[in-house]
Design a protein around this motif. Structure first.
Motif, PDB file in Angstrom:
ATOM      1  N   MET A   1       1.099  -1.269   0.197  1.00 37.29           N
ATOM      2  CA  MET A   1       0.365  -0.464  -0.141  1.00 37.29           C
ATOM      3  C   MET A   1       0.817   0.701   0.069  1.00 37.29           C
ATOM      4  O   MET A   1       1.765   1.124   1.017  1.00 37.29           O
ATOM      5  CB  MET A   1      -0.988  -0.334   1.355  1.00 37.29           C
ATOM      6  N   ILE A   2       1.129   2.431  -0.948  1.00 39.94           N
ATOM      7  CA  ILE A   2       1.589   3.323  -1.042  1.00 39.94           C
ATOM      8  C   ILE A   2       0.557   4.261   0.196  1.00 39.94           C
ATOM      9  O   ILE A   2      -0.295   4.127   0.349  1.00 39.94           O
ATOM     10  CB  ILE A   2       0.749   4.249  -2.356  1.00 39.94           C
ATOM     11  N   LYS A   3       2.009   4.682   1.065  1.00 37.19           N
ATOM     12  CA  LYS A   3       1.006   6.093   2.200  1.00 37.19           C
ATOM     13  C   LYS A   3       1.568   7.665   1.539  1.00 37.19           C
ATOM     14  O   LYS A   3       2.995   7.563   0.659  1.00 37.19           O
ATOM     15  CB  LYS A   3       2.149   5.696   3.444  1.00 37.19           C
ATOM     16  N   CYS A   4       0.712   8.127   1.791  1.00 35.85           N
ATOM     17  CA  CYS A   4       1.125   9.978   1.496  1.00 35.85           C
ATOM     18  C   CYS A   4       1.884   9.851   2.065  1.00 35.85           C
ATOM     19  O   CYS A   4       2.508   9.828   3.511  1.00 35.85           O
ATOM     20  CB  CYS A   4      -0.126  10.417   2.141  1.00 35.85           C
ATOM     21  N   LEU A   5       3.342  10.748   1.114  1.00 35.92           N
ATOM     22  CA  LEU A   5       4.590  11.322   2.083  1.00 35.92           C
ATOM     23  C   LEU A   5       4.045  12.219   3.580  1.00 35.92           C
ATOM     24  O   LEU A   5       5.055  12.148   4.076  1.00 35.92           O
ATOM     25  CB  LEU A   5       5.502  12.041   1.222  1.00 35.92           C
ATOM     26  N   LEU A   6       3.069  12.964   2.976  1.00 40.07           N
ATOM     27  CA  LEU A   6       2.820  14.100   4.326  1.00 40.07           C
ATOM     28  C   LEU A   6       2.382  13.493   5.612  1.00 40.07           C
ATOM     29  O   LEU A   6       2.579  13.875   7.118  1.00 40.07           O
ATOM     30  CB  LEU A   6       2.128  15.169   4.211  1.00 40.07           C
ATOM     31  N   CYS A   7       0.924  13.012   5.203  1.00 39.93           N
ATOM     32  CA  CYS A   7       0.499  12.087   7.017  1.00 39.93           C
ATOM     33  C   CYS A   7       0.151  10.870   7.237  1.00 39.93           C
ATOM     34  O   CYS A   7      -0.842  10.545   7.480  1.00 39.93           O
ATOM     35  CB  CYS A   7      -1.248  13.143   6.425  1.00 39.93           C
ATOM     36  N   SER A   8       1.075   9.973   6.043  1.00 36.46           N
ATOM     37  CA  SER A   8       1.114   8.752   6.028  1.00 36.46           C
ATOM     38  C   SER A   8      -0.393   7.744   5.930  1.00 36.46           C
ATOM     39  O   SER A   8      -0.050   6.730   6.066  1.00 36.46           O
ATOM     40  CB  SER A   8       1.447   8.003   7.702  1.00 36.46           C
ATOM     41  N   ARG A   9      -1.747   8.675   5.143  1.00 38.34           N
ATOM     42  CA  ARG A   9      -2.423   8.108   4.527  1.00 38.34           C
ATOM     43  C   ARG A   9      -2.465   7.128   3.333  1.00 38.34           C
ATOM     44  O   ARG A   9      -1.431   7.965   3.149  1.00 38.34           O
ATOM     45  CB  ARG A   9      -3.863   8.686   4.972  1.00 38.34           C
TER      46      ARG A   9
ATOM     47  N   LEU B   1       1.908  10.702  -5.020  1.00 39.56           N
ATOM     48  CA  LEU B   1       2.874  10.498  -3.658  1.00 39.56           C
ATOM     49  C   LEU B   1       1.989  11.295  -2.236  1.00 39.56           C
ATOM     50  O   LEU B   1       2.836  11.069  -1.626  1.00 39.56           O
ATOM     51  CB  LEU B   1       4.172  11.985  -3.685  1.00 39.56           C
ATOM     52  N   LEU B   2       1.284  12.220  -2.520  1.00 38.92           N
ATOM     53  CA  LEU B   2       0.160  12.531  -1.639  1.00 38.92           C
ATOM     54  C   LEU B   2      -1.358  11.984  -1.914  1.00 38.92           C
ATOM     55  O   LEU B   2      -2.088  11.907  -2.571  1.00 38.92           O
ATOM     56  CB  LEU B   2       0.364  14.372  -1.872  1.00 38.92           C
ATOM     57  N   CYS B   3      -1.673  12.013  -0.021  1.00 40.39           N
ATOM     58  CA  CYS B   3      -3.587  11.671  -0.517  1.00 40.39           C
ATOM     59  C   CYS B   3      -4.323  13.019  -1.710  1.00 40.39           C
ATOM     60  O   CYS B   3      -3.695  13.674  -1.510  1.00 40.39           O
ATOM     61  CB  CYS B   3      -3.909  11.217   0.372  1.00 40.39           C
ATOM     62  N   SER B   4      -5.745  12.785  -1.516  1.00 44.09           N
ATOM     63  CA  SER B   4      -6.471  14.019  -2.275  1.00 44.09           C
ATOM     64  C   SER B   4      -6.221  14.856  -0.902  1.00 44.09           C
ATOM     65  O   SER B   4      -6.664  16.124  -1.143  1.00 44.09           O
ATOM     66  CB  SER B   4      -6.974  13.090  -2.474  1.00 44.09           C
ATOM     67  N   LYS B   5      -6.375  14.721   0.468  1.00 44.63           N
ATOM     68  CA  LYS B   5      -6.219  15.707   0.998  1.00 44.63           C
ATOM     69  C   LYS B   5      -5.481  16.602   1.458  1.00 44.63           C
ATOM     70  O   LYS B   5      -5.558  17.905   1.326  1.00 44.63           O
ATOM     71  CB  LYS B   5      -7.017  14.881   2.755  1.00 44.63           C
ATOM     72  N   CYS B   6      -4.107  15.795   1.447  1.00 50.15           N
ATOM     73  CA  CYS B   6      -3.448  16.442   1.576  1.00 50.15           C
ATOM     74  C   CYS B   6      -2.703  18.023   0.213  1.00 50.15           C
ATOM     75  O   CYS B   6      -2.693  19.046   0.129  1.00 50.15           O
ATOM     76  CB  CYS B   6      -2.230  16.448   1.682  1.00 50.15           C
ATOM     77  N   GLN B   7      -3.100  17.206  -0.931  1.00 50.75           N
ATOM     78  CA  GLN B   7      -2.831  18.004  -1.886  1.00 50.75           C
ATOM     79  C   GLN B   7      -3.993  19.302  -2.104  1.00 50.75           C
ATOM     80  O   GLN B   7      -3.428  19.982  -2.876  1.00 50.75           O
ATOM     81  CB  GLN B   7      -3.515  16.626  -3.221  1.00 50.75           C
ATOM     82  N   LYS B   8      -4.856  19.087  -1.466  1.00 45.17           N
ATOM     83  CA  LYS B   8      -5.378  20.106  -1.878  1.00 45.17           C
ATOM     84  C   LYS B   8      -5.498  20.982  -0.936  1.00 45.17           C
ATOM     85  O   LYS B   8      -6.199  22.479  -0.937  1.00 45.17           O
ATOM     86  CB  LYS B   8      -7.912  19.038  -1.135  1.00 45.17           C
ATOM     87  N   ASN B   9      -4.491  20.928   0.411  1.00 45.76           N
ATOM     88  CA  ASN B   9      -3.979  22.130   0.722  1.00 45.76           C
ATOM     89  C   ASN B   9      -3.494  22.827   0.726  1.00 45.76           C
ATOM     90  O   ASN B   9      -3.233  24.097   1.051  1.00 45.76           O
ATOM     91  CB  ASN B   9      -3.820  21.377   2.238  1.00 45.76           C
ATOM     92  N   PHE B  10      -2.384  22.663  -0.898  1.00 43.50           N
ATOM     93  CA  PHE B  10      -1.932  23.597  -1.747  1.00 43.50           C
ATOM     94  C   PHE B  10      -2.464  24.631  -2.092  1.00 43.50           C
ATOM     95  O   PHE B  10      -3.234  23.737  -3.178  1.00 43.50           O
ATOM     96  CB  PHE B  10      -0.399  22.966  -2.406  1.00 43.50           C
ATOM     97  N   GLU B  11      -2.046  26.105  -2.309  1.00 40.51           N
ATOM     98  CA  GLU B  11      -2.843  26.557  -3.458  1.00 40.51           C
ATOM     99  C   GLU B  11      -2.623  26.895  -4.228  1.00 40.51           C
ATOM    100  O   GLU B  11      -1.300  28.480  -4.170  1.00 40.51           O
ATOM    101  CB  GLU B  11      -3.749  28.287  -2.427  1.00 40.51           C
ATOM    102  N   LYS B  12      -2.379  27.106  -5.516  1.00 42.82           N
ATOM    103  CA  LYS B  12      -2.199  28.011  -6.613  1.00 42.82           C
ATOM    104  C   LYS B  12      -2.471  29.472  -6.792  1.00 42.82           C
ATOM    105  O   LYS B  12      -2.390  29.724  -6.270  1.00 42.82           O
ATOM    106  CB  LYS B  12      -2.158  27.009  -7.824  1.00 42.82           C
TER     107      LYS B  12
END
Ligand SMILES: [Zn+2]
Ligand SMILES: [Zn+2]
Length: 216
Positions: free
Chosen positions: A1-9, A29-40
Motif C-alpha cells: 500500500m502506498i502511503k502519503c508522504l505528508l500524513c502517512s494515510r 505521493l500525496l493523498c487527495s486531502k494533502c494535495q488540496k491544501n496547497f493553493e496555486k
C-alpha cells in the motif's frame, strides 16, 4: 500500500477504482486531502513578483524599484499554512524525500537562461545534509555560481532586519559567468535574498536577471 508522504494515510484508499485510471501523475505521493491544501497563486497577483491577491504592482515591488531592483519573478504556489508545514518538515526536520512532491514544477521553468540556485551556507548544509533548492533541480542543468557565508537564518529575522541584513553571498571563483540567468529559490518572502544574490551577479557582469520560486 502506498502511503502519503505528508500524513502517512494510505493513498489508494482515497480513490475509487475507476478514478485510479484518471490520475494524471504517474507516482502519487500525496493523498487527495494533502494535495488540496496547497493553493496555486490566483489570477489576481502582482505582475512583477506574483504576490497573490493584488491587482497591480505591489508595494514591495515599488519599494524595490526605488532601490534600483526591477523584480521579474515567477512563483507557482501561495505560501500558505500547508506550505509552511511542508517546508518545516522538508528543511528543518530534513526529510529529503519530500523534494519529490514539487520537483515537477521546476521542470517547467524556461531553460532559455542558465538556472542559478540560491545556495545555503556550509553550516546549514552540514546540519540539513542537502540544499533544498538544488534538490528540486536535480534532473536539470544548473550552475552554482554563488556561495553563502555562515550567517543568521533569514527566517529568524523580522522584516526590517531582513531588509537591512548584509549581503551573505559571494561569487564562486573560476566559473564562467553567463550574461543572463534565472535565480532559483524555494520561497519568496521579502525579496531580500534574491536582491542580494542579484547584486553579486550584476557586479559580475550578468545583465538580465529573472527569478523563480516555488512559493510566494
Ligand atoms: Zn496526506
Ligand atoms: Zn510585487
Amino acid at each position: 500500500m502506498i502511503k502519503c508522504l505528508l500524513c502517512s494515510r494510505n493513498i489508494a484508499q482515497n480513490f475509487l477504482f475507476s478514478e485510479l485510471f484518471l490520475l494524471k501523475s504517474p507516482q502519487n505521493l500525496l493523498c487527495s486531502k494533502c494535495q488540496k491544501n496547497f493553493e496555486k497563486i490566483p489570477e489576481a497577483h502582482c505582475p512583477c513578483c506574483c504576490k497573490p491577491n493584488v491587482h497591480e504592482i505591489c508595494t514591495d515591488c515599488q519599494n524595490w524599484e526605488k532601490r534600483g531592483y526591477k523584480i521579474r519573478h515567477q512563483a507557482i504556489f501561495h505560501y500558505n499554512q500547508a506550505m509552511k508545514d511542508y517546508f518545516s518538515q522538508y528543511k528543518f526536520v530534513g526529510d529529503y524525500r519530500l523534494y519529490q512532491i514539487f520537483e515537477p514544477y521546476f521542470k517547467n521553468i524556461s531553460q532559455k537562461s542558465p538556472l542559478v540556485p540560491i545556495p545555503i551556507s556550509p553550516k546549514r548544509l552540514e546540519e540539513r545534509g542537502f540544499n533544498q533548492v538544488t534538490a528540486f533541480l536535480q534532473q536539470d542543468n544548473f550552475i552554482e555560481l554563488l556561495e553563502k557565508e555562515n550567517s543568521v537564518k533569514q527566517s529568524s529575522l523580522n522584516r526590517k532586519e531582513r531588509l537591512e541584513s548584509p549581503n551573505p553571498f559571494r561569487l564562486k571563483k573560476g566559473l564562467k559567468v553567463p550574461t543572463k540567468v534565472i535565480l532559483i529559490d524555494d520561497i519568496y518572502t521579502t525579496g531580500t535574498t534574491l536582491y542580494h544574490a542579484s547584486q553579486i551577479l550584476k557586479e559580475a557582469g550578468v545583465h538580465e536577471i529573472r527569478s523563480f520560486s516555488l512559493c510566494r
